[in-house]
Enzyme design. Structure first.
Site, mmCIF file in Angstrom:
data_model
loop_
_atom_site.group_PDB
_atom_site.id
_atom_site.type_symbol
_atom_site.label_atom_id
_atom_site.label_comp_id
_atom_site.label_asym_id
_atom_site.label_seq_id
_atom_site.Cartn_x
_atom_site.Cartn_y
_atom_site.Cartn_z
ATOM 1 N N TYR A 153 43.907 44.192 31.155
ATOM 2 C CA TYR A 153 43.214 45.003 32.173
ATOM 3 C C TYR A 153 42.118 45.847 31.513
ATOM 4 C CZ TYR A 153 42.466 48.870 35.488
ATOM 5 O OH TYR A 153 41.898 49.829 36.307
ATOM 6 N N TRP B 263 44.699 57.640 36.064
ATOM 7 C CA TRP B 263 45.896 58.209 36.683
ATOM 8 C C TRP B 263 45.610 58.613 38.138
ATOM 9 C CZ3 TRP B 263 49.757 61.291 33.192
ATOM 10 C CH2 TRP B 263 49.949 60.603 31.996
ATOM 11 N N ALA C 257 38.621 46.003 42.581
ATOM 12 C CA ALA C 257 39.065 45.527 41.265
ATOM 13 C C ALA C 257 40.441 44.878 41.385
ATOM 14 C CB ALA C 257 39.130 46.690 40.269
ATOM 15 N N LEU D 23 41.033 54.444 46.198
ATOM 16 C CA LEU D 23 39.811 55.234 46.034
ATOM 17 C C LEU D 23 38.815 54.926 47.150
ATOM 18 C CD1 LEU D 23 37.991 57.174 44.446
ATOM 19 C CD2 LEU D 23 37.292 55.237 43.014
ATOM 20 N N GLY E 33 41.082 50.029 49.544
ATOM 21 C CA GLY E 33 41.921 50.431 48.412
ATOM 22 C C GLY E 33 42.104 51.944 48.390
ATOM 23 N N LYS F 124 38.055 45.762 32.093
ATOM 24 C CA LYS F 124 37.247 46.922 32.537
ATOM 25 C C LYS F 124 36.125 47.196 31.523
ATOM 26 C CE LYS F 124 37.896 48.835 35.897
ATOM 27 N NZ LYS F 124 37.511 48.499 37.296
ATOM 28 N N THR G 154 43.728 45.526 40.043
ATOM 29 C CA THR G 154 44.216 46.779 39.439
ATOM 30 C C THR G 154 45.677 46.723 38.968
ATOM 31 O OG1 THR G 154 44.725 47.617 41.647
ATOM 32 C CG2 THR G 154 42.612 48.258 40.706
ATOM 33 N N ASP H 59 33.726 38.730 49.453
ATOM 34 C CA ASP H 59 34.456 38.630 48.188
ATOM 35 C C ASP H 59 33.417 38.772 47.072
ATOM 36 O OD1 ASP H 59 35.802 37.732 45.906
ATOM 37 O OD2 ASP H 59 37.157 36.510 47.126
ATOM 38 N N ILE H 60 33.578 39.776 46.230
ATOM 39 C CA ILE H 60 32.527 40.062 45.238
ATOM 40 C C ILE H 60 32.373 38.959 44.187
ATOM 41 C CG2 ILE H 60 32.612 42.560 45.556
ATOM 42 C CD1 ILE H 60 34.187 42.742 42.891
HETATM 43 N N1 LIG Z 1 44.592 53.329 40.178
HETATM 44 C C1 LIG Z 1 44.321 53.944 39.043
HETATM 45 O O1 LIG Z 1 45.134 54.736 38.525
HETATM 46 C C2 LIG Z 1 43.001 53.710 38.346
HETATM 47 C C3 LIG Z 1 42.793 54.320 37.103
HETATM 48 C C4 LIG Z 1 41.566 54.140 36.467
HETATM 49 C C5 LIG Z 1 40.568 53.386 37.059
HETATM 50 N N2 LIG Z 1 40.810 52.790 38.257
HETATM 51 C C6 LIG Z 1 39.728 51.987 38.857
HETATM 52 O O2 LIG Z 1 39.356 52.605 40.077
HETATM 53 C C7 LIG Z 1 38.916 51.612 41.014
HETATM 54 C C8 LIG Z 1 39.688 51.779 42.314
HETATM 55 O O3 LIG Z 1 41.067 51.625 42.033
HETATM 56 P P1 LIG Z 1 42.163 51.709 43.191
HETATM 57 O O4 LIG Z 1 43.440 52.091 42.553
HETATM 58 O O5 LIG Z 1 41.622 52.460 44.345
HETATM 59 O O6 LIG Z 1 42.262 50.158 43.575
HETATM 60 P P2 LIG Z 1 43.145 49.451 44.693
HETATM 61 O O7 LIG Z 1 43.848 50.453 45.539
HETATM 62 O O8 LIG Z 1 43.948 48.388 44.029
HETATM 63 O O9 LIG Z 1 42.027 48.758 45.603
HETATM 64 C C9 LIG Z 1 41.242 47.739 45.112
HETATM 65 C C10 LIG Z 1 40.487 47.141 46.290
HETATM 66 O O10 LIG Z 1 39.670 46.085 45.803
HETATM 67 C C11 LIG Z 1 39.713 45.031 46.747
HETATM 68 N N3 LIG Z 1 39.393 43.762 46.103
HETATM 69 C C12 LIG Z 1 40.114 43.095 45.165
HETATM 70 N N4 LIG Z 1 39.493 41.963 44.841
HETATM 71 C C13 LIG Z 1 38.347 41.898 45.572
HETATM 72 C C14 LIG Z 1 37.292 40.956 45.689
HETATM 73 N N5 LIG Z 1 37.297 39.827 44.975
HETATM 74 N N6 LIG Z 1 36.277 41.232 46.530
HETATM 75 C C15 LIG Z 1 36.271 42.347 47.278
HETATM 76 N N7 LIG Z 1 37.250 43.276 47.232
HETATM 77 C C16 LIG Z 1 38.280 43.049 46.388
HETATM 78 C C17 LIG Z 1 41.141 45.061 47.239
HETATM 79 O O11 LIG Z 1 41.246 44.359 48.455
HETATM 80 P P3 LIG Z 1 42.640 43.616 48.824
HETATM 81 O O12 LIG Z 1 43.666 44.700 48.898
HETATM 82 O O13 LIG Z 1 42.333 42.971 50.128
HETATM 83 O O14 LIG Z 1 42.919 42.662 47.706
HETATM 84 C C18 LIG Z 1 41.365 46.567 47.401
HETATM 85 O O15 LIG Z 1 40.887 47.007 48.649
HETATM 86 C C19 LIG Z 1 39.108 50.274 40.299
HETATM 87 O O16 LIG Z 1 37.901 49.899 39.687
HETATM 88 C C20 LIG Z 1 40.131 50.581 39.221
HETATM 89 O O17 LIG Z 1 40.008 49.696 38.129
HETATM 90 C C21 LIG Z 1 41.993 52.938 38.927
#
Ligand SMILES: NC(=O)c1ccc[n+]([C@@H]2O[C@H](COP(=O)([O-])OP(=O)(O)OC[C@H]3O[C@@H](n4cnc5c(N)ncnc54)[C@H](OP(=O)(O)O)[C@@H]3O)[C@@H](O)[C@H]2O)c1
Length: 301
Positions: free
Chosen positions: A128, A153, A59, A12, A10, A132, A61, A35-36
């Protein structure tokens, strides 16, 4: 130190792998390998690898997607039961648990520029955000050796973000005169690469507890878009609109400003000003962003 990193593909997770990999041993199974939501697979993985720390960047997301009835079950599984499995397993194997949460656990009703602090009441206004919030509870209830990091963000080189979306929208306007962007949602654009460095600091300091970690300073979505277009020398006319008039399935908090109070109190804050980081990011990845946006429009990968 051996770290089990979930969500490594993902946005981050990609930067965590890059930054933490310079110093620590990283085990980063893909979702198909671990898979978590599966307790048995989580336990098996911990048996095989014996990590000192579990870092959960995985997550569901898609904020609007979380509102869909048909996805409610999976949202809960991934965002609540997954972190619970990891926290329970961490406790059983004496590993630390780092978990990423969100600004969307707050209602956003504070008047700008009052920030949210770590101990403010959680009042999510979307599915969502609720998931969280419940993820935080699931982690806290199952291990005492946890760090929860609330951020918001996010943008980075390896994923979908507001920055990517607006560049794509600007380059694919097809005759539209101006781009509609929200002017009353306020927050702090945060580079995943910087956040990965912050996570490294927290690991090295053996920190515990719930921390806010976003860029310093804040802006509206409109100011952020304007900044991006100026940095990329794109001439785009912007049309301000209100969040309530922007068609989205999920409700979003208006005020997303988080104060990194605990990081500062403990002398651990390495987060930089949002403009400084966004400028550095665009210097490095601006051309790539535009190339991807153009290729996306023409259907090329
Ligand atoms: N993006 C934002 O602006 C934002 C803001 C605040 C907080 N956050 C938090 O920051 C964290 C990282 O966000 P991100 O934007 O980097 O997320 P992301 O790009 O959507 O990546 C999420 C990753 O989680 C993996 N995943 C999903 N379901 C899974 C499962 N059941 N088992 C194992 N892996 C799984 C996905 O794999 P697949 O692609 O293969 O499904 C993907 O690699 C999350 O906790 C998110 O809630 C994000």
């Amino acid at each position: 130190m051996r770290i089990l990193l979930l969500g490594s593909k993902g946005m981050l997770g990609t930067d965590c792998q890059k930054v933490l990999g310079q110093e620590f041993e990283i085990i980063s199974p893909e979702k198909k390998e671990l898979d978590i939501i599966s307790w048995d697979r989580v336990i098996d993985k911990l048996h095989q690898t014996g990590p000192n720390l579990i870092l959960n960047c995985a997550a569901f997301t898609d904020v609007d997607g979380c509102e869909n009835h048909k996805d409610a079950y999976m949202v809960r599984k991934i965002n609540v039961e997954g972190p619970r499995n990891l926290a329970q397993a961490a406790a059983r194997f004496d590993s630390k648990m780092f978990h990423i949460s969100s600004d969307y656990v707050f209602s956003g009703q504070k008047s700008v520029p009052q920030p949210y602090f770590e101990d403010d009441i959680l009042e999510p206004i979307s599915a969502y955000g609720r998931s969280k919030m419940e993820s935080e509870i699931a982690v806290k209830d199952n291990t005492s050796a946890y760090v929860i990091i609330r951020t918001g963000w996010l943008y980075g080189s390896g994923g979908n973000s507001f920055i990517k979306s607006i560049v794509s929208a600007a380059l694919n306007q097809k005759g539209r005169k101006s781009l509609k962007v929200v002017e009353d949602q306020i927050g702090s654009p945060t580079w995943t690469y910087r956040l990965a460095h912050q996570i490294r600091e927290l690991i090295k300091a053996d920190a515990k507890g719930t921390f806010h970690a976003t860029s310093e300073g804040y802006c509206s979505r409109l100011e952020c878009a304007d900044f991006v277009f100026k940095e990329l020398n794109l001439k785009v006319s912007l049309h301000p609109c209100k969040l309530r008039d922007y068609p989205q399935k999920a409700r979003r908090p208006l005020n997303c400003i988080l104060e990194n109070r605990l990081l500062k109190k403990q002398g651990l804050n390495v987060m930089a000003d949002w403009k400084e980081d966004l400028s550095a990011f665009l210097d490095q990845y601006g051309d790539q962003l535009m190339k991807e946006a153009r290729a996306g429009a023409s259907g090329k990968s």
